[in-house]
Design a protein around this motif. Sequence first.
Motif, mmCIF file in Angstrom:
data_model
loop_
_atom_site.group_PDB
_atom_site.id
_atom_site.type_symbol
_atom_site.label_atom_id
_atom_site.label_comp_id
_atom_site.label_asym_id
_atom_site.label_seq_id
_atom_site.Cartn_x
_atom_site.Cartn_y
_atom_site.Cartn_z
ATOM 1 N N ARG A 194 1.111 -0.793 0.051
ATOM 2 C CA ARG A 194 0.324 0.536 -0.132
ATOM 3 C C ARG A 194 1.202 1.089 0.204
ATOM 4 O O ARG A 194 1.671 1.647 0.523
ATOM 5 N N ILE A 195 0.937 2.262 -0.620
ATOM 6 C CA ILE A 195 1.409 3.435 -1.080
ATOM 7 C C ILE A 195 0.519 4.088 -0.532
ATOM 8 O O ILE A 195 -0.407 5.176 -1.291
ATOM 9 N N GLU A 196 0.263 4.849 0.956
ATOM 10 C CA GLU A 196 -0.911 5.566 0.698
ATOM 11 C C GLU A 196 -0.882 7.196 0.848
ATOM 12 O O GLU A 196 -1.763 7.744 0.287
ATOM 13 N N SER A 197 0.657 7.543 0.177
ATOM 14 C CA SER A 197 0.589 8.913 0.013
ATOM 15 C C SER A 197 0.256 8.822 -1.857
ATOM 16 O O SER A 197 -0.278 10.148 -2.078
ATOM 17 N N GLU A 198 0.182 8.132 -2.812
ATOM 18 C CA GLU A 198 -0.341 8.280 -3.726
ATOM 19 C C GLU A 198 -2.006 7.480 -3.978
ATOM 20 O O GLU A 198 -2.181 7.378 -4.929
ATOM 21 N N SER A 199 -2.648 6.937 -2.786
ATOM 22 C CA SER A 199 -3.311 6.274 -2.725
ATOM 23 C C SER A 199 -3.385 5.143 -3.949
ATOM 24 O O SER A 199 -4.171 5.084 -4.383
#
Length: 102
Positions: free
Chosen positions: A89-94
């Motif tokens: 999961r790449i939260e900063s890029e959703s």
Amino acid sequence: MKASELFKMLKKLNIPVAYQSFKNEQNLPYIIFVQSGSNNFGADSKVYQKDNKYNIELYFEDKNFELEEKLENLLDENDIYWIKSADIRIESESMTEVIYYI
């Protein structure tokens, strides 16, 4: 396998595909693939069979089991051995990334 052959094969999934990066921003889902080295067969200081290794990075917003299955079936149909990463999961890029090591 040559990068051009892998590119042509991945395009069959009907989502954007690029080697290393896109020149423009893309809508999800998309694939980026990179060569991650080689494991050539050789003897007598010669390479007899080239075996390039690649990482296929599948990016999507929400978990997409169907797309993952399509990619896995495509690899299987082309007799390509693969190993799959966990969801990243790449939260900063959703977005979420899954890597296929081939």
